[in-house]
Scaffold this active site. Structure first.
Site: not given
Length: 282
Positions: A157, A185-188, A206-209
């Site tokens: 990200t 899918r909706v990310s953070d 950033t990272g795994v949402g």
């Protein structure tokens, strides 16, 4: 107040086997943070955050905008958000297609009553507001998609947090997703879990949402700083909570006092800052 800016380009996992790509990312971040800092001298934190993230979106080395990953159905969907610490206003787009800079669409939404749009409606809004057609697919991302790269290569990200000379804070975040995910899918990145600012602190993640959303990470850190914790203690507390489910995340932030902070649960997040001279870290 001395202006400051900090940016991130996700994790180095995508280029872990290539020193050449790693070096290219470091050089790109140094150039972009320098341009962002120069822009900040005559612009607000909010304007600077959007401008700098747009520069990151335009660089195909990062998983946002032009460098975005391709989803399971072969399409690219982008998400981005922007938050103004002074007004506490948040705006964003979720899973928008065929635009060049989703962060600028998010910025445009800041002046509308309905500030977060998703999918086709977000794209229709962008067209009405003059954002033309753009296909962000690159040859490398297409090759990645065809080869079905393993999950460890899909973290990434981009984001920016800025403090202007008036003491105002802003945060902006943009992503192309994790790659090969289920459509819808909706990310953070377009939520307050991944991007949050108020008058006391601002954070981009950033990272795994899913991990970031589970921890409400950006909002959690900013709230703790607002309640009197030091940025260091706020970040440590929030990252300790991530450990309970082995959460994968990295954060960058600035407090209203000019304190720049960062952390990541797994090495190596790539980030850069400038308060007069650009520095790049990983």
């Amino acid at each position: 107040m001395k202006p400051a800016i900090i940016i991130h380009g996700g994790f180095f996992s995508e280029s872990s086997g290539s020193e050449e790509v790693k070096t290219a990312k470091q050089e790109a971040l140094k150039e972009i943070v320098s341009k962002g800092y120069d822009f900040l001298q005559q612009h607000t934190a909010l304007e600077t955050a959007a401008y700098t993230v747009a520069l990151l979106e335009d660089c195909d080395l990062f998983n946002a905008g032009l460098g975005a990953q391709i989803q399971a159905d072969g399409k690219i969907r982008l998400s981005a958000s922007l938050m103004d610490g002074k007004s506490r206003k948040f705006s964003g787009v979720i899973n928008i297609e065929e635009v060049k800079n989703p962060i600028y669409v998010a910025e445009k939404l800041m002046s509308f009553e309905d500030k977060v749009l998703s999918g086709a409606e977000a794209q229709e809004f962008a067209r009405r507001e003059g954002f033309g057609y753009f296909n962000p697919e690159t040859r490398q991302r297409k090759e990645d998609y065809i080869k079905k790269l393993n999950e460890s290569l899909r973290m990434g990200t981009v984001g920016c947090v800025a403090l202007d000379r008036e003491g105002n804070l802003a945060a902006a975040t943009s992503t192309g997703g994790k790659g090969f995910e289920m459509p819808g899918r909706v990310s953070d990145s377009a939520t307050v879990a991944g991007n949050y600012a108020n008058e006391v602190a601002a954070v981009s993640c950033t990272g795994v949402g899913e991990d970031i959303v589970n921890a409400a990470l950006a909002a959690s850190i900013v709230t703790r700083v607002t309640d009197g914790m030091s940025p260091e203690n706020a970040v440590n507390r929030s990252f300790n909570e991530l450990k309970s489910f082995d959460g994968f995340a990295g954060v960058i932030g600035i407090s209203s006092k000019g304190e720049v902070f960062h952390d990541c649960s797994h090495p190596y997040m790539v980030w850069a800052l400038s308060s007069g001279e650009a520095e790049v870290f990983s």
